[in-house]
Design a protein around this motif. Structure first.
Motif, PDB file in Angstrom:
ATOM      1  N   LEU A  20       0.906  -1.358  -0.052  1.00 24.85           N
ATOM      2  CA  LEU A  20      -0.072   0.094   0.089  1.00 24.85           C
ATOM      3  C   LEU A  20       0.958   1.205   0.080  1.00 24.85           C
ATOM      4  CD1 LEU A  20      -2.838  -1.292   2.545  1.00 24.85           C
ATOM      5  CD2 LEU A  20      -3.168  -0.640   0.226  1.00 24.85           C
ATOM      6  N   ALA A  21       2.041   1.288   0.836  1.00 24.98           N
ATOM      7  CA  ALA A  21       2.798   2.291   0.771  1.00 24.98           C
ATOM      8  C   ALA A  21       3.452   2.667  -0.580  1.00 24.98           C
ATOM      9  CB  ALA A  21       3.685   2.246   2.114  1.00 24.98           C
ATOM     10  N   LEU A  22       3.805   1.509  -0.958  1.00 24.52           N
ATOM     11  CA  LEU A  22       4.739   1.529  -2.253  1.00 24.52           C
ATOM     12  C   LEU A  22       3.737   2.269  -3.329  1.00 24.52           C
ATOM     13  CD1 LEU A  22       7.342   0.539  -3.169  1.00 24.52           C
ATOM     14  CD2 LEU A  22       6.381  -1.522  -3.954  1.00 24.52           C
ATOM     15  N   ALA A  23       2.419   1.867  -3.120  1.00 19.32           N
ATOM     16  CA  ALA A  23       1.224   2.344  -4.070  1.00 19.32           C
ATOM     17  C   ALA A  23       0.757   3.691  -3.820  1.00 19.32           C
ATOM     18  CB  ALA A  23       0.345   1.390  -4.508  1.00 19.32           C
ATOM     19  N   GLY A  24       1.308   4.287  -2.665  1.00 17.59           N
ATOM     20  CA  GLY A  24       0.943   5.971  -2.215  1.00 17.59           C
ATOM     21  C   GLY A  24      -0.264   5.842  -1.315  1.00 17.59           C
ATOM     22  N   GLY A 414      16.592  -8.297 -16.701  1.00 12.30           N
ATOM     23  CA  GLY A 414      16.281  -6.741 -15.884  1.00 12.30           C
ATOM     24  C   GLY A 414      14.878  -6.498 -15.465  1.00 12.30           C
ATOM     25  N   LEU A 415      14.065  -7.603 -15.417  1.00  9.31           N
ATOM     26  CA  LEU A 415      12.716  -7.301 -14.929  1.00  9.31           C
ATOM     27  C   LEU A 415      12.960  -7.254 -13.455  1.00  9.31           C
ATOM     28  CD1 LEU A 415       9.642  -7.042 -15.640  1.00  9.31           C
ATOM     29  CD2 LEU A 415       9.290  -9.599 -15.304  1.00  9.31           C
ATOM     30  N   ARG A 416      13.519  -7.874 -12.755  1.00  9.76           N
ATOM     31  CA  ARG A 416      13.589  -7.713 -11.342  1.00  9.76           C
ATOM     32  C   ARG A 416      13.798  -6.440 -10.772  1.00  9.76           C
ATOM     33  NH1 ARG A 416      19.087 -10.163  -9.393  1.00  9.76           N
ATOM     34  NH2 ARG A 416      18.105 -10.602  -7.778  1.00  9.76           N
ATOM     35  N   GLU A 417      14.428  -5.614 -11.549  1.00  7.63           N
ATOM     36  CA  GLU A 417      15.049  -4.444 -11.187  1.00  7.63           C
ATOM     37  C   GLU A 417      13.770  -3.493 -11.142  1.00  7.63           C
ATOM     38  OE1 GLU A 417      17.566  -6.031 -12.902  1.00  7.63           O
ATOM     39  OE2 GLU A 417      18.602  -6.609 -10.997  1.00  7.63           O
ATOM     40  N   LEU A 418      13.209  -3.646 -12.470  1.00  6.54           N
ATOM     41  CA  LEU A 418      11.937  -2.732 -13.079  1.00  6.54           C
ATOM     42  C   LEU A 418      10.954  -2.839 -11.865  1.00  6.54           C
ATOM     43  CD1 LEU A 418      12.036  -3.410 -16.780  1.00  6.54           C
ATOM     44  CD2 LEU A 418      12.600  -1.346 -15.591  1.00  6.54           C
ATOM     45  N   THR A 419      10.348  -4.087 -11.578  1.00  7.83           N
ATOM     46  CA  THR A 419       9.475  -4.289 -10.782  1.00  7.83           C
ATOM     47  C   THR A 419       9.421  -3.718  -9.167  1.00  7.83           C
ATOM     48  OG1 THR A 419      10.143  -6.613 -10.312  1.00  7.83           O
ATOM     49  CG2 THR A 419       8.370  -6.285 -12.098  1.00  7.83           C
ATOM     50  N   ARG A 420      10.678  -3.404  -8.894  1.00  9.09           N
ATOM     51  CA  ARG A 420      10.915  -3.116  -7.453  1.00  9.09           C
ATOM     52  C   ARG A 420       9.648  -2.089  -7.092  1.00  9.09           C
ATOM     53  NH1 ARG A 420      16.842  -4.483  -6.016  1.00  9.09           N
ATOM     54  NH2 ARG A 420      16.634  -6.743  -6.767  1.00  9.09           N
ATOM     55  N   THR A 421       9.499  -1.064  -8.283  1.00 14.50           N
ATOM     56  CA  THR A 421       8.747   0.167  -7.909  1.00 14.50           C
ATOM     57  C   THR A 421       7.315  -0.138  -7.658  1.00 14.50           C
ATOM     58  OG1 THR A 421       7.981   0.844 -10.077  1.00 14.50           O
ATOM     59  CG2 THR A 421      10.053   1.815  -9.288  1.00 14.50           C
ATOM     60  N   GLY A 422       6.953  -1.378  -8.010  1.00 10.72           N
ATOM     61  CA  GLY A 422       5.268  -1.692  -7.867  1.00 10.72           C
ATOM     62  C   GLY A 422       4.428  -0.990  -8.948  1.00 10.72           C
ATOM     63  N   ARG A 423       5.150  -0.328  -9.793  1.00 13.19           N
ATOM     64  CA  ARG A 423       4.251   0.202 -10.862  1.00 13.19           C
ATOM     65  C   ARG A 423       3.888  -0.589 -12.173  1.00 13.19           C
ATOM     66  NH1 ARG A 423       2.231   4.595 -11.847  1.00 13.19           N
ATOM     67  NH2 ARG A 423       2.973   4.823 -13.896  1.00 13.19           N
ATOM     68  N   PRO A 454       1.140  -4.456 -11.341  1.00 12.95           N
ATOM     69  CA  PRO A 454       1.912  -4.179 -10.306  1.00 12.95           C
ATOM     70  C   PRO A 454       2.285  -5.605  -9.535  1.00 12.95           C
ATOM     71  CG  PRO A 454       0.441  -2.449 -10.240  1.00 12.95           C
ATOM     72  CD  PRO A 454      -0.169  -3.472 -10.869  1.00 12.95           C
ATOM     73  N   ASP A 455       1.168  -6.517  -9.512  1.00 14.29           N
ATOM     74  CA  ASP A 455       1.643  -7.659  -9.092  1.00 14.29           C
ATOM     75  C   ASP A 455       2.012  -8.817  -9.722  1.00 14.29           C
ATOM     76  OD1 ASP A 455      -0.573  -8.122 -10.544  1.00 14.29           O
ATOM     77  OD2 ASP A 455      -1.729  -9.385  -9.243  1.00 14.29           O
ATOM     78  N   CYS A 456       2.822  -8.182 -10.969  1.00 14.69           N
ATOM     79  CA  CYS A 456       3.702  -8.879 -11.673  1.00 14.69           C
ATOM     80  C   CYS A 456       2.924 -10.160 -12.508  1.00 14.69           C
ATOM     81  CB  CYS A 456       4.745  -9.759 -11.115  1.00 14.69           C
ATOM     82  SG  CYS A 456       6.030  -8.457 -10.335  1.00 14.69           S
ATOM     83  N   TYR A 457       1.520  -9.897 -12.657  1.00 12.45           N
ATOM     84  CA  TYR A 457       0.933 -10.915 -13.519  1.00 12.45           C
ATOM     85  C   TYR A 457       0.579 -10.349 -15.027  1.00 12.45           C
ATOM     86  CZ  TYR A 457      -0.411 -14.682 -10.622  1.00 12.45           C
ATOM     87  OH  TYR A 457      -0.168 -15.747  -9.666  1.00 12.45           O
ATOM     88  N   VAL A 458       0.639 -10.965 -16.097  1.00  9.72           N
ATOM     89  CA  VAL A 458       0.512 -10.391 -17.273  1.00  9.72           C
ATOM     90  C   VAL A 458      -0.945 -10.305 -17.674  1.00  9.72           C
ATOM     91  CG1 VAL A 458       0.760 -10.938 -19.762  1.00  9.72           C
ATOM     92  CG2 VAL A 458       2.404 -11.836 -18.051  1.00  9.72           C
TER      93      VAL A 458
END
Ligand SMILES: Cc1cc2nc3c(=O)[nH]c(=O)nc-3n(C[C@H](O)[C@H](O)[C@H](O)COP(=O)(O)OP(=O)(O)OC[C@H]3O[C@@H](n4cnc5c(N)ncnc54)[C@H](O)[C@@H]3O)c2cc1C
Length: 479
Positions: A20-24, A414-423, A454-458
């Motif tokens: 929740l905090a990650l998503a504002g 490279g995905l594991r770095e991109l997904t850290r923002t939860g965006r 954000p939950d890394c589902y396609v």
């Protein structure tokens, strides 16, 4: 008004708070205990959750290095060794880390993200209003929140207060004993197995079934080994003790075993549990109250699926609830939490019940095991069971088409770095797609473009932009 009050600072409540905090959004966590729970519980994480933690940068906090997780070469199912290394698509990741370490890491992460955790705050009541919930707290002023999430464990007060049923079964004929122990060095084989004169080797990290019950030997690196038995119709009175555990091992194996008190760093465990519960909340949401983790589902701990289920619930719910709080959630988004995650819990309650039958004594179970063992020799069946244990055997129902849609994002460099923002992310191999509300990332080398939630589902895949705008509107609303 507080955005979200979370009842319970267990692993699932803390994970939701981080998401929740990650998503504002601004959550407040209320926990009835003064400090971390003293009882050791999970010994490890099993399944997709390991990869999911990695995609938030949390795996390395648990391992102490930046190595990405690797699928396990083998596991266990119902006291059958499960060979996985030869499977074409093995997604069963494991991480042998105790639950208190996971909770400590999540508490640190939550603090970094500015989450407020109020300890010695026990939720005792709630009142539903049209646009808020009043949360009553023992000995404190009530709080007003837009949403209340019950992450308060299997005996959830929030679930009861919200009037949500918890149907299922309770069994009382088994007794499970677990203890931290020490054994003489000569009792441990080169492969880590426990050598028991008169019986033979009890393999490490496997369940061993005999005609009389089950033994599990777990020589954890860096801490005291654990020894567990399960027997049926063997009730005992009084404090759980090492002598009782030793007698139980001897009954199950039919040979004496030499064990002593634990010597390594604690916390140490000596526990006896009678029977067990398999229950699933009839719904995950009642208006502005939602259930998460053990509050929504309880089942046998066999194979350790609890945190795979609960932490994925938390990551599924976090971004949806944050969108609701921000006011930009598309209609029906929050209800997909239940429609996506309750079927996942149904699969776990099913397979833990099935495994609990497969470990019982009796000639009928032995016959069933012969057949089951033959079936497990077929790679397709092992793949099926591995997917079940990993929690990837279900596919979320989504309007877009494509073989990857509704499934966890595949491994992409490279995905594991991109997904850290939860965006939300749009991975674009050609670098030609345009979209708002999501981060567009050129990613040469992919066969198709992928829209990731954000939950890394396609949520969408395509080689042209067909259907992309609709998919973005479905999950992230209109501009
Ligand atoms: C013996 C055992 C072994 C297990 N082994 C594994 C394993 O190897 N792998 C695995 O993945 N899972 C395992 N599990 C399951 C795992 O421990 C649970 O799934 C997990 O703890 C659930 O987390 P949670 O946050 O939902 O609930 P909990 O961990 O139960 O946390 C709930 C929190 O809510 C607090 N609380 C309760 N009521 C209130 C209230 N009214 N107000 C405020 N706070 C409240 C509690 O104090 C607690 O801190 C095991 C479980 C057991 C019992």
């Amino acid at each position: 008004m507080i955005d979200v009050v979370i009842a319970g600072a267990g692993p699932n409540g803390l994970m939701l708070a981080c998401e929740l905090a990650l998503a504002g959004a601004r959550p407040v966590v209320l926990e009835r205990l003064a400090g971390p729970a003293p009882e050791p519980r999970a010994n490890g994480l099993v399944g997709q959750v390991v990869r999911l933690l990695d995609r938030r940068g949390l795996h390395e906090r648990l391992t102490g290095n930046d190595e990405p997780p690797r699928p396990a070469p083998g596991f266990v199912f119902g006291a059958f060794p499960l060979q996985l290394h030869d499977l074409p698509d093995n997604l069963l990741y494991t991480l042998p880390v105790p639950q208190n370490r996971v909770e400590q890491m999540l508490a640190e992460r939550a603090a970094e993200l500015g989450v407020e955790v109020r300890r010695e705050h026990e939720v005792v009541g709630l009142t539903h209003h049209e646009n808020s919930v009043t949360v009553e707290i023992e000995g404190h002023e009530p709080l007003e929140a837009a949403f209340l999430v019950g992450a308060d464990g299997g005996h959830s007060v929030v679930r009861k207060l919200a009037g949500i049923d918890f149907p299922g079964v309770t069994t009382d004929d088994s007794v499970s004993r677990t203890g931290s122990v020490s054994v003489p060095p000569e009792s441990v084989g080169a492969d880590g197995s426990l050598l028991v004169p008169g019986f033979g080797a009890v393999p490490a990290f496997r369940h061993l079934r005999t005609d009389r019950g089950l033994v599990a030997w777990a020589p954890f690196p860096g801490r005291s080994p654990g020894l567990t038995t399960v027997e049926w119709d063997q009730p005992e009175e009084g404090e759980a003790s090492l002598a009782e555990l030793q007698a139980s091992v001897e009954r199950v194996l039919g040979a004496p075993v030499r064990i002593g008190p634990p010597t390594g760093p604690g916390p140490h465990l000596m526990r006896r549990l009678f029977g067990g519960n398999t229950r699933l909340a009839s719904r995950y949401r009642a208006g502005r109250v939602l259930l998460l983790g053990d509050a929504a589902h309880v089942h046998s701990a066999i194979g350790g699926p609890g945190l795979n289920l609960g932490l994925q619930d938390a990551v599924n719910l976090g971004w949806k609830l944050a969108a609701e709080v921000r006011g930009d959630a598309p209609k029906g988004l929050l209800d997909t939490y239940e429609s996506e995650r309750r079927p996942a819990a149904e699969r776990v309650t099913m397979h833990t019940q099935a495994q609990s039958v497969l470990i019982r004594p009796g000639s009928d179970v032995t016959a069933l095991r012969v057949l089951f063992g033959e079936l497990l020799e077929l790679p397709a069946n092992r793949q099926h069971v591995a997917d079940l244990l990993a929690g990837v055997d279900i596919r979320y129902d989504m309007p877009a088409a494509g073989p990857l849609v509704g499934r966890p994002a595949p491994e992409v460099p490279g995905l594991r770095e991109l997904t850290r923002t939860g965006r939300p992310l749009l991975l674009d191999p050609a670098g030609e797609l345009r979209a708002d509300r999501v981060d567009v990332v050129p990613m040469p080398g992919l066969d198709t473009a992928l829209l990731l939630r954000p939950d890394c589902y396609v949520a969408w895949q395509g080689t042209t932009a067909d259907g992309l705008d609709e998919a973005i509107a479905t999950w992230f609303g209109t501009p």
